[in-house]
Enzyme design. Structure first.
Site, short mmCIF file in Angstrom:
data_model
loop_
_atom_site.label_atom_id
_atom_site.label_comp_id
_atom_site.label_asym_id
_atom_site.label_seq_id
_atom_site.Cartn_x
_atom_site.Cartn_y
_atom_site.Cartn_z
N HIS A 1 54.89 -59.98 33.73
CA HIS A 1 56.45 -59.91 33.85
C HIS A 1 57.25 -59.31 32.79
O HIS A 1 57.23 -60.14 31.69
CB HIS A 1 56.88 -60.88 34.81
CG HIS A 1 58.35 -60.66 35.32
ND1 HIS A 1 58.66 -59.89 36.48
CD2 HIS A 1 59.66 -60.88 34.85
CE1 HIS A 1 59.80 -59.56 36.40
NE2 HIS A 1 60.31 -60.30 36.02
N TYR B 1 43.24 -30.57 39.36
CA TYR B 1 43.27 -31.49 38.17
C TYR B 1 44.27 -30.35 37.36
O TYR B 1 45.22 -30.72 36.98
CB TYR B 1 42.46 -31.66 37.56
CG TYR B 1 41.69 -32.82 37.98
CD1 TYR B 1 41.72 -34.17 36.96
CD2 TYR B 1 40.55 -32.90 38.77
CE1 TYR B 1 40.89 -35.42 37.33
CE2 TYR B 1 39.90 -34.12 38.91
CZ TYR B 1 39.99 -35.16 38.47
OH TYR B 1 39.24 -36.23 38.53
N CYS C 1 36.05 -30.23 26.13
CA CYS C 1 37.08 -31.52 26.13
C CYS C 1 37.71 -31.58 24.65
O CYS C 1 39.08 -31.74 24.81
CB CYS C 1 36.04 -32.90 26.01
SG CYS C 1 37.27 -34.24 25.81
N CYS D 1 40.37 -31.62 27.58
CA CYS D 1 41.20 -33.01 27.58
C CYS D 1 41.94 -33.26 26.27
O CYS D 1 43.19 -33.58 26.42
CB CYS D 1 40.12 -34.14 27.29
SG CYS D 1 38.81 -33.93 28.58
N GLU E 1 48.27 -30.42 36.45
CA GLU E 1 48.50 -30.88 34.93
C GLU E 1 49.55 -30.04 34.31
O GLU E 1 50.43 -30.13 33.59
CB GLU E 1 47.17 -31.27 34.36
CG GLU E 1 46.68 -32.68 34.75
CD GLU E 1 45.38 -33.10 34.00
OE1 GLU E 1 45.00 -34.03 34.28
OE2 GLU E 1 44.92 -32.20 33.32
N GLU F 1 52.35 -55.22 37.46
CA GLU F 1 52.34 -56.58 38.27
C GLU F 1 52.28 -56.37 39.55
O GLU F 1 51.79 -57.65 40.22
CB GLU F 1 53.29 -57.32 37.80
CG GLU F 1 54.69 -56.97 38.14
CD GLU F 1 55.99 -57.86 37.57
OE1 GLU F 1 55.86 -59.26 37.98
OE2 GLU F 1 56.78 -57.63 36.92
N LYS G 1 45.08 -30.63 25.85
CA LYS G 1 45.77 -30.73 27.10
C LYS G 1 46.79 -31.90 26.97
O LYS G 1 47.94 -32.09 27.20
CB LYS G 1 44.87 -30.89 28.14
CG LYS G 1 45.62 -31.14 29.69
CD LYS G 1 45.87 -32.52 29.92
CE LYS G 1 44.61 -33.57 29.81
NZ LYS G 1 43.57 -33.40 31.10
P1 NDP Z 1 39.33 -28.28 40.93
O1 NDP Z 1 38.02 -27.87 41.64
O2 NDP Z 1 39.57 -29.81 40.72
O3 NDP Z 1 40.69 -27.32 41.63
C1 NDP Z 1 40.26 -26.03 41.86
C2 NDP Z 1 41.64 -25.57 42.82
O4 NDP Z 1 41.66 -24.20 42.85
C3 NDP Z 1 41.41 -26.33 44.12
O5 NDP Z 1 43.03 -26.42 44.47
C4 NDP Z 1 40.90 -25.08 44.89
O6 NDP Z 1 41.41 -24.92 46.05
C5 NDP Z 1 41.46 -23.92 44.31
N1 NDP Z 1 40.85 -22.72 44.47
C6 NDP Z 1 39.56 -22.43 44.33
N2 NDP Z 1 39.31 -21.19 44.62
C7 NDP Z 1 40.29 -20.55 44.96
C8 NDP Z 1 40.60 -19.14 45.54
N3 NDP Z 1 39.45 -18.19 45.42
N4 NDP Z 1 41.79 -19.11 45.56
C9 NDP Z 1 42.63 -20.06 45.60
N5 NDP Z 1 42.49 -21.28 45.14
C10 NDP Z 1 41.44 -21.72 44.91
O7 NDP Z 1 39.29 -27.58 39.31
P2 NDP Z 1 39.98 -27.50 38.05
O8 NDP Z 1 39.76 -26.12 37.43
O9 NDP Z 1 41.37 -27.97 38.29
O10 NDP Z 1 39.19 -28.66 37.24
C11 NDP Z 1 37.93 -28.45 37.06
C12 NDP Z 1 37.21 -30.05 36.76
O11 NDP Z 1 37.53 -30.11 35.45
C13 NDP Z 1 37.68 -31.12 37.74
O12 NDP Z 1 36.74 -31.12 38.87
C14 NDP Z 1 37.55 -32.25 37.00
O13 NDP Z 1 36.58 -32.88 37.18
C15 NDP Z 1 37.81 -31.80 35.42
N6 NDP Z 1 38.89 -31.88 34.87
C16 NDP Z 1 39.51 -33.25 34.61
C17 NDP Z 1 40.56 -33.67 34.08
C18 NDP Z 1 41.19 -35.12 34.15
O14 NDP Z 1 39.89 -35.87 34.20
N7 NDP Z 1 42.32 -35.54 34.15
C19 NDP Z 1 41.63 -32.67 33.78
C20 NDP Z 1 41.12 -31.33 34.01
C21 NDP Z 1 40.03 -31.05 34.62
P3 NDP Z 1 40.52 -25.95 47.42
O15 NDP Z 1 41.03 -27.78 47.15
O16 NDP Z 1 40.81 -25.73 48.80
O17 NDP Z 1 39.02 -25.88 47.17
#
Ligand code: NDP
Length: 493
Positions: free
Chosen positions: A476, A182, A47, A52, A186, A481, A55
């Site tokens: 407002h 995410y 984080c 976080c 982002e 709102e 980022k």
């Molecule tokens: P996520 O699990 O959210 O997303 C991973 C993405 O990669 C998905 O779209 C997935 O597709 C895709 N993917 C996985 N494997 C492959 C592959 N072999 N080839 C192509 N695409 C693939 O992970 P993130 O890394 O984005 O984030 C990890 C965690 O970190 C999140 O779960 C979240 O909890 C936390 N986080 C929170 C944030 C916030 O609160 N603002 C910000 C950043 C991270 P598919 O959907 O098809 O599985």
């Protein structure tokens, strides 16, 4: 109270991220336990050091170009100039150094013994440190978090992961981001805001799988209208350093216009020579639809795995799940009673505030003699895209599977950007139980939706009904709102 007659410590924490540090501080400071903590990298964890915090600072940085343009419509003589990556990155790194020092001081102030070392488990009460030392503890808490993973693809090491972004020697001219979660969304918005040409491939039908469909649809639409070249139903199948390709098809003119031309690519290779991994030169990419393109850089945002490797967990009887996570019960206790685990390493809800809560619940359970399960229901969260998404509770789709619902939703051009001629829209949505009128989900797509959902989340967590939202007088003129002024459902089932 401390009882270290048998062990070196009452508690030994492995991992100095948000969850581990909080648990260590509370156990030592509030409950008087003798605590040791090992961290092999930087204090503050994902984080603070590579997630976080940096980022969000990049989100702020990326917003200024659009703000400057909008300001002109409000009468200001402001012109967006070039972005100084080095200046920003150095300031960012100084801030992270400062925060790491804060984390170290907090541990020192609570009397926690710090060990800058990798730790593994020798048995249910013994931790082995990479320094060669061995420490025993009545309780051990594993809070080692997770790490980004690349897909199983030849040459995948040519791509960077989110950890690398904050250290780049220079920003790329063009980037391909793989993933639709995410991190992918982002960073697509952040890098676009900083002037990078962004292409994003997501293998599924719509980005941000699992979130409310209408909300994710608006995020995708906004990302595209902000100039992000988002391709759904598309994945990477091959990649290679352009300089290493001796033969094979070259990109077409239209492909080259979306990435860089071969000539430009060669020029960039020369410029990038000697740069760090991920900046070794233009990368040729082939996608599932057969298209070939060249990008300065590829970012894999394809998920994160729990960090358990080399820790000897299974060897002492700790159960590891299918995704590599430590399996725990509702009190964060593993199959070995003296060993607990919290945070991303348990792959429950992977968010910093959740890890902190799990750490607090652990200390209450173990040192406060008050068994406290962690409440993982109705956790609000935000995705810091442009615009942001704030969400709490069930999506319309999930709620409809559970019961009959009324859906209240409005989408409109917000005052501030509409005045400046923007066509961008925001969305305010409530998913309501038809039977009880309880608000089951609230979804906001808007600038600062993260701030809004924190407050709406209180009402939803309290079980507020639609009538109670309506009884709340509007503030407002604001965007939010609308959450208390939507009279008629747009859909009912
Ligand atoms: P996520 O699990 O959210 O997303 C991973 C993405 O990669 C998905 O779209 C997935 O597709 C895709 N993917 C996985 N494997 C492959 C592959 N072999 N080839 C192509 N695409 C693939 O992970 P993130 O890394 O984005 O984030 C990890 C965690 O970190 C999140 O779960 C979240 O909890 C936390 N986080 C929170 C944030 C916030 O609160 N603002 C910000 C950043 C991270 P598919 O959907 O098809 O599985």
């Amino acid at each position: 109270m401390s009882d270290t007659s048998k062990y070196d410590y009452d508690l030994f924490v492995i991992g100095g991220g948000s969850g581990g540090v909080r648990a260590a501080r509370v156990a030592a400071g509030e409950y008087g336990a003798k605590v040791g903590l090992a961290e092999h990298d930087r204090y503050g964890g994902t984080c603070v050091i590579r997630g976080c915090v940096p980022k969000k600072l990049m989100v702020f940085a990326s917003g200024y170009a659009a703000t400057a343009e909008e300001a002109q419509c409000y009468g200001w003589d402001i012109k967006p100039g070039p972005f100084d990556w080095h200046g920003f990155r150095d300031r960012l790194n100084s801030e992270l150094d400062r925060l790491e020092d804060v984390y170290r001081s907090l541990l020192d102030g609570s009397g926690v013994d710090k060990f800058d070392a990798f730790a593994s488990l020798e048995d249910a009460h013994t931790v082995k440190l990479s320094t060669g030392e061995t420490k025993t503890a009545k309780h051990i808490l594993v809070a080692t978090g997770g790490h980004p993973v690349r897909p199983d693809l030849p040459n995948a090491d040519l791509g960077i992961v989110s950890d690398d972004i904050f250290h780049l020697e220079k920003l790329p001219k063009s980037i391909l981001i793989i993933g639709g979660g995410y991190i992918a969304c982002e960073f697509a918005c952040i890098l676009k805001g900083l002037g990078v040409e962004v292409t994003q491939y997501y293998r599924g039908a719509q980005i941000l799988r699992g979130f409310d469909e209408e909300a994710r649809g608006l995020i995708a639409e906004s990302m595209r209208s902000n100039g992000i070249d988002l391709h759904t139903g598309t994945n990477i199948v091959e990649m290679a350093l352009e300089a290493d390709r001796n033969e094979g098809p070259q990109p077409t003119a239209s492909d080259a216009s979306m990435g860089a031309s071969v000539k430009q690519a060669e020029d960039m290779r020369v410029q990038n020579d000697g740069a760090q991994a991920g900046q070794r030169g233009p990368i040729w990419v082939k996608s599932t639809n057969g298209g070939e393109k060249i990008f300065d850089m590829v970012l894999f945002a394809t998920g994160r795995d729990p960090s358990t490797k080399g820790m000897g967990l299974e060897e002492i009887g700790i159960e590891i799940g299918r995704r590599g996570e430590i399996v725990v019960d509702e009190y964060s206790q593993t199959a070995v009673p003296s060993v607990y685990a919290i945070g991303d390493v348990t792959d429950r809800v992977n968010l910093t505030p959740v890890a902190i809560r799990e750490g607090m619940a652990f200390t209450k359970t173990v040192f406060g003699d008050e068994p406290t399960p962690v409440d993982h229901e109705l956790i609000a969260s935000a995705i810091f895209t442009q615009p942001e998404m704030g969400t709490v509770g069930m999506s319309e789709e999930d709620a409809r599977e559970q019961e009959e619902i009324d859906v209240y939703c409005t989408s409109f051009r917000p005052m501030q950007s509409a005045f400046a001629g923007s066509t961008s829209r925001v969305l305010m949505k409530l998913v309501v139980s038809k039977k009880t009128q309880v608000v089951l989900g609230c979804h906001i797509v808007a600038p600062n939706a993260g701030e809004m959902i924190q407050l709406a989340g209180i009402a939803v967590k309290m079980g507020a009904t639609k009538q109670q939202f309506d009884q709340t007088c509007a503030v407002h003129p604001t965007m939010s709102e609308e959450l208390v002024t939507m009279r008629d459902p747009v859909r009912t089932s």
